[in-house]
Each structure stands twice: as C-alpha cells, then as structure tokens.
Design an enzyme around this catalytic site. Structure first.
Site, PDB file in Angstrom:
ATOM      1  N   ASP A  16       0.835  -1.207   0.000  1.00 13.10           N
ATOM      2  CA  ASP A  16       0.000   0.000   0.000  1.00 13.10           C
ATOM      3  C   ASP A  16       0.872   1.260   0.000  1.00 13.10           C
ATOM      4  O   ASP A  16       1.952   1.268   0.604  1.00 13.10           O
ATOM      5  CB  ASP A  16      -0.906  -0.025   1.249  1.00 13.10           C
ATOM      6  CG  ASP A  16      -2.049   0.971   1.133  1.00 13.10           C
ATOM      7  OD1 ASP A  16      -2.319   1.450   0.008  1.00 13.10           O
ATOM      8  OD2 ASP A  16      -2.676   1.278   2.158  1.00 13.10           O
ATOM      9  N   ASN A  18       1.348   3.408  -2.978  1.00  8.86           N
ATOM     10  CA  ASN A  18       1.866   3.883  -4.272  1.00  8.86           C
ATOM     11  C   ASN A  18       1.297   5.253  -4.634  1.00  8.86           C
ATOM     12  O   ASN A  18       2.017   6.140  -5.112  1.00  8.86           O
ATOM     13  CB  ASN A  18       1.460   2.918  -5.398  1.00  8.86           C
ATOM     14  CG  ASN A  18       2.114   1.569  -5.262  1.00  8.86           C
ATOM     15  OD1 ASN A  18       3.033   1.400  -4.485  1.00  8.86           O
ATOM     16  ND2 ASN A  18       1.631   0.605  -6.020  1.00  8.86           N
ATOM     17  N   SER A  62     -10.233  -7.088  -5.802  1.00  7.99           N
ATOM     18  CA  SER A  62     -11.492  -7.068  -6.572  1.00  7.99           C
ATOM     19  C   SER A  62     -12.132  -5.681  -6.476  1.00  7.99           C
ATOM     20  O   SER A  62     -12.805  -5.234  -7.398  1.00  7.99           O
ATOM     21  CB  SER A  62     -12.463  -8.119  -6.021  1.00  7.99           C
ATOM     22  OG  SER A  62     -11.807  -9.345  -5.885  1.00  7.99           O
ATOM     23  N   ASN A  64     -10.497  -2.890  -6.392  1.00 10.85           N
ATOM     24  CA  ASN A  64      -9.714  -1.899  -7.148  1.00 10.85           C
ATOM     25  C   ASN A  64     -10.289  -1.594  -8.534  1.00 10.85           C
ATOM     26  O   ASN A  64      -9.960  -0.566  -9.138  1.00 10.85           O
ATOM     27  CB  ASN A  64      -8.252  -2.351  -7.305  1.00 10.85           C
ATOM     28  CG  ASN A  64      -7.450  -2.254  -6.028  1.00 10.85           C
ATOM     29  OD1 ASN A  64      -6.462  -2.967  -5.845  1.00 10.85           O
ATOM     30  ND2 ASN A  64      -7.851  -1.362  -5.120  1.00 10.85           N
ATOM     31  N   ARG A 184       2.049  -5.150   5.885  1.00 11.30           N
ATOM     32  CA  ARG A 184       1.311  -4.116   5.158  1.00 11.30           C
ATOM     33  C   ARG A 184       2.088  -2.818   5.251  1.00 11.30           C
ATOM     34  O   ARG A 184       2.427  -2.368   6.352  1.00 11.30           O
ATOM     35  CB  ARG A 184      -0.092  -3.912   5.724  1.00 11.30           C
ATOM     36  CG  ARG A 184      -0.847  -2.859   4.901  1.00 11.30           C
ATOM     37  CD  ARG A 184      -2.216  -2.544   5.419  1.00 11.30           C
ATOM     38  NE  ARG A 184      -2.864  -1.602   4.512  1.00 11.30           N
ATOM     39  CZ  ARG A 184      -4.072  -1.728   4.002  1.00 11.30           C
ATOM     40  NH1 ARG A 184      -4.812  -2.755   4.322  1.00 11.30           N
ATOM     41  NH2 ARG A 184      -4.556  -0.830   3.178  1.00 11.30           N
ATOM     42  N   ILE A 191      -6.421  -5.566   7.215  1.00  6.50           N
ATOM     43  CA  ILE A 191      -6.140  -6.682   6.310  1.00  6.50           C
ATOM     44  C   ILE A 191      -6.759  -6.449   4.928  1.00  6.50           C
ATOM     45  O   ILE A 191      -6.294  -6.990   3.928  1.00  6.50           O
ATOM     46  CB  ILE A 191      -6.619  -8.005   6.970  1.00  6.50           C
ATOM     47  CG1 ILE A 191      -5.653  -8.364   8.100  1.00  6.50           C
ATOM     48  CG2 ILE A 191      -6.694  -9.145   5.974  1.00  6.50           C
ATOM     49  CD1 ILE A 191      -6.132  -9.452   9.014  1.00  6.50           C
ATOM     50  N   GLU A 203       1.418 -13.731  11.962  1.00  3.39           N
ATOM     51  CA  GLU A 203       1.941 -12.560  12.674  1.00  3.39           C
ATOM     52  C   GLU A 203       1.797 -11.334  11.768  1.00  3.39           C
ATOM     53  O   GLU A 203       2.163 -11.377  10.589  1.00  3.39           O
ATOM     54  CB  GLU A 203       3.425 -12.767  13.012  1.00  3.39           C
ATOM     55  CG  GLU A 203       3.671 -13.897  13.992  1.00  3.39           C
ATOM     56  CD  GLU A 203       3.001 -13.683  15.346  1.00  3.39           C
ATOM     57  OE1 GLU A 203       2.951 -12.526  15.807  1.00  3.39           O
ATOM     58  OE2 GLU A 203       2.532 -14.676  15.935  1.00  3.39           O
TER      59      GLU A 203
HETATM   60  C1  FPP Z   1      -1.919   0.118  -3.480  1.00  7.28           C
HETATM   61  O1  FPP Z   1      -1.453   1.437  -3.346  1.00  7.28           O
HETATM   62  C2  FPP Z   1      -1.378  -0.500  -4.673  1.00  7.28           C
HETATM   63  C3  FPP Z   1      -2.107  -1.004  -5.721  1.00  7.28           C
HETATM   64  C4  FPP Z   1      -3.569  -1.002  -5.779  1.00  7.28           C
HETATM   65  C5  FPP Z   1      -1.458  -1.561  -6.920  1.00  7.28           C
HETATM   66  C6  FPP Z   1      -0.269  -2.397  -6.575  1.00  7.28           C
HETATM   67  C7  FPP Z   1       0.479  -2.718  -7.800  1.00  7.28           C
HETATM   68  C8  FPP Z   1       1.822  -2.707  -7.845  1.00  7.28           C
HETATM   69  C9  FPP Z   1       2.703  -2.451  -6.700  1.00  7.28           C
HETATM   70  C10 FPP Z   1       2.476  -3.080  -9.093  1.00  7.28           C
HETATM   71  C11 FPP Z   1       2.695  -4.539  -8.984  1.00  7.28           C
HETATM   72  C12 FPP Z   1       3.189  -5.111 -10.195  1.00  7.28           C
HETATM   73  C13 FPP Z   1       3.350  -6.445 -10.317  1.00  7.28           C
HETATM   74  C14 FPP Z   1       3.814  -6.965 -11.591  1.00  7.28           C
HETATM   75  C15 FPP Z   1       3.101  -7.393  -9.209  1.00  7.28           C
HETATM   76  P1  FPP Z   1      -2.506   2.615  -3.413  1.00  7.28           P
HETATM   77  O2  FPP Z   1      -2.668   3.016  -4.838  1.00  7.28           O
HETATM   78  O3  FPP Z   1      -3.774   2.193  -2.739  1.00  7.28           O
HETATM   79  O4  FPP Z   1      -1.786   3.721  -2.603  1.00  7.28           O
HETATM   80  P2  FPP Z   1      -2.469   4.871  -1.724  1.00  7.28           P
HETATM   81  O5  FPP Z   1      -3.081   4.205  -0.531  1.00  7.28           O
HETATM   82  O6  FPP Z   1      -1.314   5.737  -1.359  1.00  7.28           O
HETATM   83  O7  FPP Z   1      -3.468   5.573  -2.595  1.00  7.28           O
END
Ligand code: FPP
Length: 242
Positions: A16, A18, A62, A64, A184, A191, A203
C-alpha cells in the site's frame, strides 16, 4: 542482510502507498504504481536471497476495479509490461509464478501472458511467488465453499464428515501453508479483504513506509520483528516450549 534466527516460510504482503508516494511528488498515481513494481522486484530478490519459500503479493483487489478508469488501465498495462519484461528473469532465478484471483475481467492478452508465465515457471522450486490479482479474501472463501458444495453433492458426502482440511483444499492458495508473516506498508493497519481465512494465526507487521520506498532493509526490519514473536496458536507458553 543480517542473519535473524527465525525466518518466515510464507510471507504475504499488502503493498500500500503507491498513490501517496506519487502525490507527495506531484506525480500521477500511475508513476507511483510503476515505482511500486520496482519495489516488488527488490523484495522478490531479497526474499530469494533469504530462501523464503513462499511470497504472496496483493497486487490488485477485486475492489480496485472501482478506481478511476485511467488508473485501472495504467495498472493493467503495468502488469502486462512487468510480465513481458520479468517473466524470463523470474524463470532463470528458479521462481515459480502463479496468479490467484479471478481472471475473467482481464484482457485476452493479459490472460494469455499470465497462462504463459505460469506454464514457463511451473517446474521451478526455489520460491513460489503468488500474485493476487482481482482477488479478495471473501471471494476466495465463497468460491471454495461453492466447490466444496459441488464435491459434497457429487460424492454424496455427509456434512459431518467435512472439516477445515476439506475446505482448505479448495482455497486458491492450496497447497501452500498459511502465511507466517503478513506485512502491510503505507501506515494503515488492516487486512483489507486479503487472505482472510489463511491469516488466522499469521503474525501481523505494519510499516509506515510507502510501498515504493519499501526495500531489502525494510524487509529485514519486518523479519527481525517476526523473529521476536512468540507464536502460541492458542496454547500456553510451556506447551509451545516443550
Ligand atoms: C496500493 O497502493 C497498490 C495497488 C492497488 C497496486 C499495486 C500494484 C503494484 C505495486 C504493481 C505490482 C506489479 C506487479 C507486476 C506485481 P494505493 O494506490 O492504494 O496507494 P495509496 O493508498 O497511497 O493511494
């Protein structure tokens, strides 16, 4: 990496943060996901070095699908490009890759790449990397329940004969052991409908670090925390120690 006494066999990760990573830099969220994919590579490498047997990453829930269309599209393109670029390397490293979750909503191209990657890597046994896409824990419990019901009907089983083992055989993670350590990132402590059945005795470790910044050192901190835990499975300490 420093050696810790007790390493987990199965590590499950909710990646989480990104979006926030990108927003902090005034960048589009898609760039955060791209950086997130880089962090995935680093964590896979680090787990491989530490001989972690099973790594399960929550890449797309799901829920997302309900994100803005451009973001979903950017994530799907990232899956495609990551698979194209990384499948061969993962194979050479002896990693088996498998995807858990629904597949029907993906493009034909992505489904084909997923199938190819699974077929290419299926005999590898250094590490099993499970990527949860279009996954939710409740979905998993439901689909397992439906399969079990079918089995009961077909084989004329008595419901009294059913137990947890019979149920678990239908979960998408079967035959993996339950995760020992759940990580996480991103500061939230929940979760979020990940492996809800499988995490019963896992854990939990929460890190404030945003996923794109999570690296081998951060993983080491999580492992060090895990090494200090006493896992009791509902028993008392003396029973565990004996
Ligand atoms: C959650 O962060 C992340 C995602 C919904 C996407 C995760 C995907 C990747 C890390 C790329 C993975 C690639 C492969 C090939 C496995 P968020 O967008 O919810 O972050 P935020 O809470 O800061 O908005």
């Amino acid at each position: 990496m420093a050696t810790v006494q007790t390493l987990p066999t199965h590590v499950a990760v909710v990646m989480d943060g990104n979006g926030r990573w990108a927003s902090k830099r005034l960048l589009p969220r898609s760039i955060g996901h791209r950086q997130g994919a880089k962090a995935c590579r680093e964590v896979v490498e680090a787990c491989l070095k530490q001989n972690i047997k099973y790594l399960t990453l929550f890449a797309f829930s799901s829920e997302n699908w309900q994100r803005p269309r451009e973001e979903v599209q950017a994530i799907m393109e990232l899956f495609l490009s990551s698979l194209k670029n990384d499948a061969e390397t993962l194979h050479e490293q002896g990693i088996q890759v498998r995807f858990i979750g629904g597949r029907t909503q993906f493009s034909a191209q992505l489904r084909e790449l997923i199938d190819q990657t699974e077929a290419l890597t299926k005999a590898n046994d250094k590490m099993l990397l499970s990527i949860a896409v279009d996954y939710s824990g409740r979905w998993d419990v439901m689909q397992a329940s439906k399969q079990l019901c079918k089995q009961v009907q077909l084989q004329g089983l008595n419901s009294d004969e059913l137990d947890e083992n019979a149920f678990e055989k239908h979960l998408s993670t079967y035959p993996l052991p339950d995760p020992d350590l759940f990580i996480r990132t991103g500061g939230e402590q929940r979760i979020s409908n990940f492996l809800i059945w499988q995490l019963a005795y896992t854990e939990l470790y929460f890190s404030d670090t945003l996923w794109p910044d999570f690296d081998a050192k951060e993983l080491e901190l999580a492992f060090a925390s895990y090494a200090k835990r006493r896992r009791s499975y509902g028993l008392v300490l003396e029973q565990i120690e004996s």
